[in-house]
Design a protein around this motif. Structure first.
Motif, short mmCIF file in Angstrom:
data_model
loop_
_atom_site.label_atom_id
_atom_site.label_comp_id
_atom_site.label_asym_id
_atom_site.label_seq_id
_atom_site.Cartn_x
_atom_site.Cartn_y
_atom_site.Cartn_z
N MET A 178 0.87 -1.17 0.00
CA MET A 178 0.00 0.00 0.00
C MET A 178 0.91 1.23 0.00
N THR A 179 1.39 1.60 -1.18
CA THR A 179 2.34 2.70 -1.27
C THR A 179 1.65 4.04 -1.07
N TYR A 180 2.33 4.95 -0.38
CA TYR A 180 1.84 6.32 -0.14
C TYR A 180 0.42 6.30 0.44
N SER A 181 0.24 5.54 1.50
CA SER A 181 -1.07 5.39 2.13
C SER A 181 -1.43 6.63 2.94
N GLN A 182 -2.66 7.12 2.72
CA GLN A 182 -3.20 8.25 3.47
C GLN A 182 -4.56 7.81 4.02
N GLY A 192 -1.48 3.92 -3.37
CA GLY A 192 -1.08 3.45 -4.69
C GLY A 192 -1.07 1.94 -4.79
N VAL A 193 -1.23 1.47 -6.02
CA VAL A 193 -1.15 0.04 -6.32
C VAL A 193 -0.29 -0.14 -7.57
N TYR A 194 0.24 -1.34 -7.74
CA TYR A 194 1.06 -1.65 -8.90
C TYR A 194 0.28 -2.39 -9.99
N VAL A 207 -9.27 3.48 -1.54
CA VAL A 207 -9.28 4.21 -2.80
C VAL A 207 -7.92 3.99 -3.46
N ASN A 208 -7.90 3.15 -4.47
CA ASN A 208 -6.65 2.80 -5.16
C ASN A 208 -6.31 3.82 -6.23
N LEU A 209 -5.03 4.18 -6.33
CA LEU A 209 -4.49 5.03 -7.37
C LEU A 209 -3.32 4.32 -8.03
N ARG A 210 -2.98 4.73 -9.25
CA ARG A 210 -1.72 4.31 -9.83
C ARG A 210 -0.60 4.75 -8.89
#
Length: 236
Positions: A178-182, A192-194, A207-210
């Motif tokens: 879970m990159t850059y989780s807020q 972010g997700v890959y 809420v997933n983002l690139r």
């Protein structure tokens, strides 16, 4: 302030057509490691999709709400360019929201639904699967594509605040990065997700983002900033 290039401007209508050819300002909504295509090409759908007319309008096709072979081929080419799964030419919810995201990038001043409020607000539009940031009512972070919770695990709606931020987090429940989780509502976070945003039924509530978009959003928000979530994830 971070914004994507405001390319492909047009003055045709409220929803100008989104050209089929992508530019640098309209990257496909997948992460940094998109899955490779496999298998034989799908047969084009002959049925009207649930968002047939809306997709036709956004693509500049004849907006009669009726699927034609030419419509299907055009929609299928767009789906392939965005890694939408399945790329069967059907005017479904994912295709509609992908096209709406491209329109929203170019016309952020026309966005509605997020109440005007002093300070920064992360605006999460579930109905169109996009997120942007407004400050004092003005868009300061151009809309990006998102993937919200699936039907059985919906993203919660209402007013929230960013409670906690973790740049390199890991979900022990779902065994995934879970990159850059807020975090804005308990275990639900903007992060972010890959993998491909345009594949599968949705997230487990987050809420997933690139990954790249999550990185840029990290610099646009701070702990304590407001988050407003509204609408409902489209189905079909």
């Amino acid at each position: 302030m971070w914004t994507l290039p405001r390319a492909r401007r047009a003055v045709r209508a409220l929803f100008p057509a989104v050209p089929l050819a992508l530019t640098a300002g309209a990257l496909p909504a997948y992460g940094v490691a998109p899955p490779a295509p496999s298998g034989a090409p799908l047969t084009c759908s002959t049925s009207d999709g649930p968002y047939q007319r809306e997709v036709e309008e956004l693509m500049g096709l004849e907006a009669d709400g009726s699927q034609s072979p030419a419509d299907c081929q055009a929609i299928q080419r767009y789906q392939e360019s965005q890694l939408i799964v399945p790329a069967d030419g059907s005017a479904g919810a994912i295709t509609y929201t992908a096209l709406y995201w491209e329109w929203a990038q170019n016309y952020p001043e026309k966005l509605t639904g997020c109440p005007r409020r002093e300070g920064r607000v992360a605006c999460v539009d579930l109905s169109h699967q996009i997120l942007w940031v407004a400050k004092d009512g003005k868009v300061v972070f151009t809309p990006v594509a998102v993937r919200s919770g699936r039907a059985e695990l919906p993203t919660r709606t209402g007013w929230f605040r960013i409670e906690q931020r973790k740049q390199d987090d890991w979900s022990t429940l779902y065994n995934s990065p879970m990159t850059y989780s807020q975090y804005f509502s308990g275990g639900q976070a903007i992060h972010g997700v890959y993998n491909n945003l345009y594949e599968g039924p949705g997230s487990h509530g987050c809420v997933n983002l690139r990954h790249e978009d999550a990185h840029h959003l990290w610099g646009a928000l701070q702990q304590g900033d407001a988050v407003y979530v509204w609408g409902r994830k489209p189905q079909g």
